[in-house]
Design an enzyme around this catalytic site. Structure first.
Site, mmCIF file in Angstrom:
data_model
loop_
_atom_site.group_PDB
_atom_site.id
_atom_site.type_symbol
_atom_site.label_atom_id
_atom_site.label_comp_id
_atom_site.label_asym_id
_atom_site.label_seq_id
_atom_site.Cartn_x
_atom_site.Cartn_y
_atom_site.Cartn_z
ATOM 1 N N THR A 111 0.838 -1.190 0.000
ATOM 2 C CA THR A 111 0.000 0.000 0.000
ATOM 3 C C THR A 111 0.873 1.240 0.000
ATOM 4 O OG1 THR A 111 -1.865 1.083 1.039
ATOM 5 C CG2 THR A 111 -0.191 0.231 2.505
ATOM 6 N N GLU B 105 -6.625 10.757 6.168
ATOM 7 C CA GLU B 105 -7.422 11.934 5.826
ATOM 8 C C GLU B 105 -8.668 12.075 6.695
ATOM 9 O OE1 GLU B 105 -8.202 11.204 1.743
ATOM 10 O OE2 GLU B 105 -6.366 12.160 1.046
ATOM 11 N N ASN C 119 -12.227 14.287 0.552
ATOM 12 C CA ASN C 119 -12.312 13.446 -0.629
ATOM 13 C C ASN C 119 -13.358 13.901 -1.625
ATOM 14 O OD1 ASN C 119 -10.251 11.326 -0.403
ATOM 15 N ND2 ASN C 119 -11.212 11.104 1.615
ATOM 16 N N SER D 138 -10.442 19.238 -7.001
ATOM 17 C CA SER D 138 -10.790 20.612 -7.389
ATOM 18 C C SER D 138 -9.750 21.582 -6.861
ATOM 19 C CB SER D 138 -12.175 20.958 -6.855
ATOM 20 O OG SER D 138 -12.222 20.756 -5.464
#
Lengths: 384, 384
Positions: free
Chosen positions: A180, A260, A379, A384
């Site tokens: 990972t 996150e 997420n 963007s």
């Protein structure tokens, strides 16, 4: 520091301009020898990024002299042009360092489906090559970060005179197949490629492979181990594997801690399973259950969702025999309510979930995180 | 209305006090005959609630006269006392209606791991029995709601003189094995239990089984079909199955539209798969990918996350042949970028994702939702 702790390695981390923020985004790590043995494990996602396709080939002979890693773009699903970019990157490293391109591994991380800026990348390789130093490990650790808030580093200095150093990045898409995230581990132990491969697979199987932050498997995961042999010492394989496993576990826990948006690090310990595979399957099923993960975010020790999750597995157990404890309080005994759930202190960052399957003598531990508003926010805003 | 559209059924929905809000929480639906054929599909979660254990036994003979459903508690992982509560509920219905307890099906929904208030439940059965009427279908639909914001109802009135009526509840834990959520469908067609079973399995396989809102399989799911035969008409089995499938599809889409916290209904259409199983596996993999679901919440047509998700499946396809379109805009062609992602209008509630595997001639459609702040909030606060 980090990958330059072991003798026989130089490293650099610079800003090539791939990230619009101007932050460092290109790392180069070079094995100056005398040995160049290497091993790697790769994502088992069938959708594989161009650098994965390249690196699999390059390391097939058990040798690597350099590894170049960029953040600011995954170079995945970018077609023939994307593969040419990876190839050109390896060629540029080879030209700068007087190597063959086949001695250069490549890793990329960032958004899928967009081309990297090849001129910036190749100019960055030039700059990184010029910046290589025996103190460059920390710079390399910073240059591979994406949404990571801190660099992840670990080291082991063995009393016998050899060392291991490692760096890692990754804060989302943490759900391994074979490996990972991006990880580079170096050592100055004098070990051949076959030994490195055995040690790396043994270490990743119980560390990175058992970190499952969000159930989403990456297209770009690669864990690479490089040995310079510069210590001149051939360690006992078992001792080396144990030290390597400890370095990998430290990096895995740092990745978990920086996942996150997470507000809890969840350690799921499955005991008394019929097989180790059963224990892993049960732990992973809980780790991937959004309802349980959202409950933990809300400081709710919702053991019913734990049992509902493990009920979906094929593991050998009787749902009405299972015990579940959270942070030491047994909230479920034999598939029914036990201690009141308000006895569980959910305020610490770490939540330990103990699941006793009462079906055998095997165990496994899975690391995951809770499902939070910040996870959804980060997420939903990533590209963007 | 709803389950009382077909002749031969009465229903009621009352407040038994199981919900602290005082909202209706007990539904009773009775087949007044002349026939009492029935079929059901149950959750495939190995952790099964007490009413599931009861209802499996009760319907084994293909007959049922009544079904009683409570919200306000799942009666799952409540041990022997919980099973006795389910049994007592069936006995109470039997006593009120002069039936045997084995003719009474039971469903429960709500929080796992807490005992139902048995005196309130049994008093509620009395009240519901007294309130039974041929107009009671709408009350029953409301009484089974938990976090649902609206009742879900559907009906089919056949020109040949028979009818189907259905109600459903469910807003979270929508991920079926054999079935999902609580659904009761009635008909006055004159069909035997074996025919009902075939029709129900055919209908649920392509409707409820393909709704996967959050990947979390419930412990209490049950879809029940009851036939009174009161129309005296024996419909063609294919025509009946088609009408039943349409009713189930309507209920499934209503469940999707009311999923907890969702801001998008996502329709994943997988085309040109080698097998139907492949198409379902690919669609479900995308439906369960938190990164993709969070991107949709952010109005981001992130096709890279679609490809990363399908790369984790065992389905037969070449990742570098796949096309992906969102709301009609082909953003990915042959595993690489195609139209700019800002051409996709993500503002409608419905997002259609078309995945062309180019590996065969089979297709399937999976319904899911996005991953939102409100989903996290509702599921972190559920038990408090």
């Amino acid at each position: 520091m980090t990958v330059t702790v072991p003798a026989g390695f130089t490293a650099a981390g610079i800003a090539a301009g791939l990230k619009s923020s101007g932050a460092p985004d290109l790392a180069l790590i070079v094995n100056t020898g005398p040995r160049d043995a290497a091993a790697a494990v790769f994502t088992s996602n069938r959708a594989q990024a161009n650098p994965i396709i390249w690196s699999r080939q390059a390391i097939a002979d058990g040798r690597a002299r350099a590894i170049v890693l960029n953040s600011g773009g995954a170079n995945c699903f970018t077609g023939h042009e994307g593969f040419q970019t990876t190839h050109a990157t390896a060629e540029a490293v080879a030209a700068a360092l007087d190597l063959g391109a086949g001695e250069v591994l490549v890793c990329s991380t960032g958004l899928i489906g967009e081309q990297l800026d090849r001129p910036k990348l190749l100019a960055g390789v030039e700059a990184a090559s010029a910046a290589l130093s025996a103190d460059g490990g920390a710079d390399a650790a910073r240059a591979i970060m994406t949404t990571d808030s801190v660099p992840k580093v670990a080291e082991h200095r063995d009393a016998a005179g050899w060392a291991i150093g490692g760096i890692a990045k990754g804060a989302g898409m943490l759900a391994p197949g074979l490996a990972t995230m991006l990880v580079v581990v170096t050592t100055d132990a004098d070990l051949d490629a076959a030994t490195l491969d055995r040690a790396l697979r043994a270490a990743t199987r119980v560390t990175f492979d058992r970190l499952d932050s969000d159930g989403c498997m990456s297209t770009n995961d690669q864990v690479t181990l490089m040995a310079s042999g510069a210590s001149g010492i051939v360690p006992d394989e078992a001792a080396f594997t144990a030290a390597l496993t400890a370095v990998c576990q430290s990096l895995a826990e740092q990745l978990q801690h920086d996942a996150e948006g997470a507000s809890h690090d969840i350690r799921i310990r499955v005991a008394n399973a019929a097989t180790e595979d059963d224990a892993v399957e049960v732990g992973r099923s809980v780790a991937r259950n959004n309802l349980f993960k959202a409950a933990v975010f809300g400081n709710d020790p919702n053991w019913g969702r734990v049992l509902a999750a493990i009920g979906t597995t094929r593991a050998d157990f009787d749902p009405y025999a299972v015990d579940v404890a959270m942070n030491g309080v047994r909230v479920c005994a034999a598939g029914g309510p036990d201690r009141p759930r308000d006895e569980v202190d959910m305020t610490p960052r770490t939540l330990v979930v103990d699941i006793d399957l009462k079906a055998g003598a095997h165990r496994a531990e899975i690391l995951t995180n809770d499902l939070t508003h910040d996870y959804v926010h980060e997420n939903s805003a990533y590209s963007s």
